[in-house]
Motif scaffolding. Structure first.
Motif, PDB file in Angstrom:
ATOM      1  N   MET A   1       1.238  -1.383  -0.117  1.00 18.48           N
ATOM      2  CA  MET A   1      -0.017  -0.189  -0.211  1.00 18.48           C
ATOM      3  C   MET A   1       0.926   1.649   0.407  1.00 18.48           C
ATOM      4  N   ILE A   2       0.706   2.083  -0.101  1.00 17.37           N
ATOM      5  CA  ILE A   2       1.449   3.577  -0.753  1.00 17.37           C
ATOM      6  C   ILE A   2       0.273   4.665   0.391  1.00 17.37           C
ATOM      7  N   LEU A   3       1.192   5.544   0.884  1.00 15.82           N
ATOM      8  CA  LEU A   3       0.201   6.388   1.389  1.00 15.82           C
ATOM      9  C   LEU A   3       0.673   7.589   1.096  1.00 15.82           C
ATOM     10  N   ILE A   4       0.365   8.433   0.440  1.00 20.62           N
ATOM     11  CA  ILE A   4       0.377  10.150  -0.589  1.00 20.62           C
ATOM     12  C   ILE A   4       0.183  11.158   1.062  1.00 20.62           C
ATOM     13  N   VAL A   5       0.692  11.572   1.698  1.00 20.97           N
ATOM     14  CA  VAL A   5      -0.125  12.351   2.736  1.00 20.97           C
ATOM     15  C   VAL A   5       0.614  13.814   2.435  1.00 20.97           C
ATOM     16  N   GLU A   6      -0.574  15.197   2.132  1.00 24.17           N
ATOM     17  CA  GLU A   6      -0.327  15.966   2.033  1.00 24.17           C
ATOM     18  C   GLU A   6      -0.294  17.134   3.182  1.00 24.17           C
ATOM     19  N   LEU A   7       0.910  17.953   3.430  1.00 22.53           N
ATOM     20  CA  LEU A   7      -0.080  18.888   4.987  1.00 22.53           C
ATOM     21  C   LEU A   7       0.408  20.455   4.103  1.00 22.53           C
ATOM     22  N   LYS A   8      -1.103  20.589   5.268  1.00 25.36           N
ATOM     23  CA  LYS A   8      -0.987  22.417   4.043  1.00 25.36           C
ATOM     24  C   LYS A   8      -1.048  23.516   6.090  1.00 25.36           C
ATOM     25  N   ALA A   9      -0.719  24.623   5.935  1.00 26.08           N
ATOM     26  CA  ALA A   9      -0.783  25.020   6.672  1.00 26.08           C
ATOM     27  C   ALA A   9      -1.916  26.101   7.376  1.00 26.08           C
ATOM     28  N   HIS A  10      -2.852  25.672   6.061  1.00 26.37           N
ATOM     29  CA  HIS A  10      -3.805  26.900   6.584  1.00 26.37           C
ATOM     30  C   HIS A  10      -5.234  26.126   6.490  1.00 26.37           C
ATOM     31  N   LEU A  71       0.024  22.812  14.683  1.00 29.84           N
ATOM     32  CA  LEU A  71       1.218  23.766  14.652  1.00 29.84           C
ATOM     33  C   LEU A  71       1.862  24.203  15.368  1.00 29.84           C
ATOM     34  N   GLN A  72       2.125  24.021  17.080  1.00 29.43           N
ATOM     35  CA  GLN A  72       2.757  23.925  18.558  1.00 29.43           C
ATOM     36  C   GLN A  72       2.338  22.455  18.960  1.00 29.43           C
TER      37      GLN A  72
END
Length: 92
Positions: A1-10, A71-72
């Motif tokens: 299995m592949i995991l595609i991760v997107e991290l958005k700071a909004h 974020l913290q």
């Protein structure tokens, strides 16, 4: 299995979901082998509206998930209260 991760700071918006959905479909078309499990997408954002997530669900891959991150790190007291609530114990 592949995991595609997107991290958005909004805050989550439709473009973020569409982008990750595109990545999942791209992987499915060009890299996935016939015996592979479908890829899973995880979209992490600083906040999201539950209604937006519910309305977008029918238009995205079923293996796309949205979650919130901070974020913290929370304070020790906030973590303690959370753990006490999760364990069903509100006493100190």
């Amino acid at each position: 299995m592949i995991l595609i991760v997107e991290l958005k700071a909004h805050r989550l918006d439709y473009a973020d979901v569409a982008q990750l959905n595109m990545y999942i479909e791209y992987y499915r078309k060009y890299y996935m082998q016939p015996d592979d499990n479908p890829p899973v997408g995880l979209l992490l954002c600083t906040e999201y509206g539950q209604e937006m997530v519910e309305y977008l669900t029918p238009f995205t891959a079923p293996q796309l998930f949205v979650a919130r991150y901070e974020l913290q790190l929370p304070s020790k007291e906030k973590i303690r209260k959370f753990l006490m609530q999760e364990n069903g114990n509100t006493k100190r």
